[in-house]
Design a protein around this motif. Structure first.
Motif, short mmCIF file in Angstrom:
data_model
loop_
_atom_site.label_atom_id
_atom_site.label_comp_id
_atom_site.label_asym_id
_atom_site.label_seq_id
_atom_site.Cartn_x
_atom_site.Cartn_y
_atom_site.Cartn_z
N ILE A 13 13.08 -38.54 32.71
CA ILE A 13 13.10 -39.45 31.57
C ILE A 13 13.91 -38.87 30.41
N ALA A 14 13.75 -37.57 30.16
CA ALA A 14 14.53 -36.94 29.09
C ALA A 14 16.02 -37.05 29.39
N GLY A 15 16.41 -36.84 30.64
CA GLY A 15 17.82 -36.95 31.01
C GLY A 15 18.34 -38.37 30.85
N PHE A 16 17.52 -39.34 31.24
CA PHE A 16 17.92 -40.74 31.07
C PHE A 16 18.10 -41.07 29.59
N LYS A 17 17.11 -40.72 28.79
CA LYS A 17 17.15 -41.04 27.36
C LYS A 17 18.29 -40.33 26.63
N ARG A 18 18.69 -39.19 27.16
CA ARG A 18 19.76 -38.42 26.52
C ARG A 18 21.07 -39.21 26.43
N PHE A 19 21.34 -40.04 27.43
CA PHE A 19 22.59 -40.78 27.44
C PHE A 19 22.43 -42.29 27.32
N PHE A 20 21.22 -42.78 27.37
CA PHE A 20 20.98 -44.21 27.25
C PHE A 20 21.26 -44.65 25.82
N LYS A 21 22.06 -45.68 25.66
CA LYS A 21 22.48 -46.12 24.32
C LYS A 21 21.60 -47.23 23.75
N GLY A 22 20.73 -47.81 24.57
CA GLY A 22 19.88 -48.90 24.10
C GLY A 22 18.58 -48.39 23.52
N GLU A 23 17.69 -49.32 23.26
CA GLU A 23 16.37 -48.99 22.71
C GLU A 23 15.36 -48.86 23.85
N VAL A 24 14.64 -47.76 23.88
CA VAL A 24 13.56 -47.57 24.85
C VAL A 24 12.31 -48.24 24.25
N VAL A 25 11.84 -49.30 24.92
CA VAL A 25 10.71 -50.07 24.37
C VAL A 25 9.36 -49.56 24.86
N GLY A 26 9.38 -48.63 25.81
CA GLY A 26 8.13 -48.07 26.30
C GLY A 26 8.38 -46.88 27.19
N GLU A 27 7.49 -45.90 27.11
CA GLU A 27 7.58 -44.69 27.93
C GLU A 27 6.22 -44.49 28.57
N ILE A 28 6.19 -44.60 29.90
CA ILE A 28 4.92 -44.56 30.62
C ILE A 28 4.94 -43.40 31.62
N TYR A 29 3.90 -42.57 31.56
CA TYR A 29 3.74 -41.48 32.53
C TYR A 29 2.55 -41.80 33.42
N THR A 30 2.81 -41.86 34.71
CA THR A 30 1.77 -42.21 35.69
C THR A 30 1.16 -40.95 36.29
N ARG A 31 0.04 -41.14 36.98
CA ARG A 31 -0.63 -40.02 37.64
C ARG A 31 0.11 -39.66 38.93
N LEU A 32 0.05 -38.42 39.32
CA LEU A 32 0.69 -37.97 40.55
C LEU A 32 0.02 -38.52 41.81
N ASP A 33 -1.24 -38.91 41.70
CA ASP A 33 -1.96 -39.45 42.85
C ASP A 33 -2.12 -40.97 42.78
N GLN A 34 -1.37 -41.60 41.94
CA GLN A 34 -1.52 -43.04 41.70
C GLN A 34 -0.98 -43.87 42.86
N THR A 35 -1.74 -44.89 43.24
CA THR A 35 -1.29 -45.81 44.29
C THR A 35 -1.25 -47.25 43.80
N ASP A 36 -1.95 -47.53 42.71
CA ASP A 36 -1.99 -48.90 42.17
C ASP A 36 -1.30 -48.89 40.80
N PHE A 37 -0.23 -49.67 40.71
CA PHE A 37 0.55 -49.72 39.48
C PHE A 37 0.41 -51.07 38.77
N ALA A 38 -0.69 -51.77 38.99
CA ALA A 38 -0.88 -53.09 38.38
C ALA A 38 -0.85 -53.02 36.85
N ALA A 39 -1.46 -52.00 36.28
CA ALA A 39 -1.48 -51.87 34.81
C ALA A 39 -0.06 -51.67 34.28
N GLU A 40 0.73 -50.87 34.98
CA GLU A 40 2.11 -50.63 34.56
C GLU A 40 2.95 -51.90 34.71
#
Length: 174
Positions: A13-40
Motif C-alpha cells: 500500500i505504501a508503494g502504491f500510494k507513493r506514486f498514485f496521483k489521486g485521492e485515497v478514499v479509504g485504507e483497509i487492512y484485513t486479517r491474515l486468516d480472513q476468509t469473509d470479506f463482506a464487510a470490506e
C-alpha cells in the motif's frame, strides 16, 4: 486500498500510494486468516471509489477476488492488483472472476523475447507446469550472479569488483 495487516501488505500500500496521483478514499487492512470479506465489500460500495487497489496474495487473493466479483463490484469499480495478487496459479483458481482485473507485473510467461521463451520452455520441460514470475526472478538472479562471476574470473573476494560486475547486468534477462 486494501491489504492484509502485515509488513508486505503495508509495504504494498505504501508503494502504491507513493506514486498514485489521486485521492485515497479509504485504507483497509484485513486479517491474515480472513476468509469473509463482506464487510470490506460493503465499505468499498459505500465509498464509491473510482478504482480499488488490493494486495492479497495466495488464498486471501483468491477469496477476495471471488467475493468482489460475486458482489458485483467488478462491474462497478475497476480493480488494480500487483503480481502477487494474481499470478498464473491464482488466476487458475479464480477463473472468470478475474476477468476485467488490471494487473501490473514485471514479467509474464508469454513475453516475446528469446531469453524468456528459452526459460519458459526449459521450466515446463523440467517441472511440467508454467513458471510464475517468482521463478523468473530466481532465474534472472542466477544469470546475474553467473555473469558477475564470469566477469570477475569466478572470484568474489573483491566485493567492489563483484558489485561493479553485478551493476553491469551483462546477461539476457527474461
Amino acid at each position: 486500498v486494501l491489504a492484509p495487516n502485515y509488513q508486505a501488505g503495508k509495504d504494498s500500500i505504501a508503494g502504491f500510494k507513493r506514486f498514485f496521483k489521486g485521492e485515497v478514499v479509504g485504507e483497509i487492512y484485513t486479517r491474515l486468516d480472513q476468509t469473509d470479506f463482506a464487510a470490506e465489500m460493503a465499505q468499498i460500495r459505500a465509498a464509491k471509489p473510482d478504482v480499488v487497489f488490493q494486495f492479497h496474495p495466495g488464498g486471501l487473493g483468491i477469496a477476495f477476488m471471488r467475493q468482489y466479483a460475486q458482489a458485483g463490484l467488478l462491474a462497478e469499480v475497476p480493480m488494480v492488483v500487483a503480481a502477487p495478487s494474481l499470478d498464473s496459479v491464482i488466476l487458475k483458481a479464480i477463473g472468470d472472476a478475474a476477468l476485467g482485473v488490471n494487473i501490473s507485473s514485471h514479467w509474464n510467461s508469454d513475453f516475446d523475447n528469446a531469453s524468456s521463451k528459452k526459460f519458459v520452455a526449459e521450466f515446463q520441460k523440467k517441472y511440467n507446469r508454467m513458471p510464475t514470475y517468482y521463478a523468473s526472478q530466481g532465474y534472472d538472479t542466477a544469470l546475474a550472479i553467473a555473469a558477475a562471476l564470469k566477469a570477475t574470473g569466478g572470484k568474489v573476494d573483491n566485493a567492489d569488483a563483484f558489485s561493479a560486475a553485478m551493476r553491469k547486468a551483462d546477461f539476457q534477462s527474461v
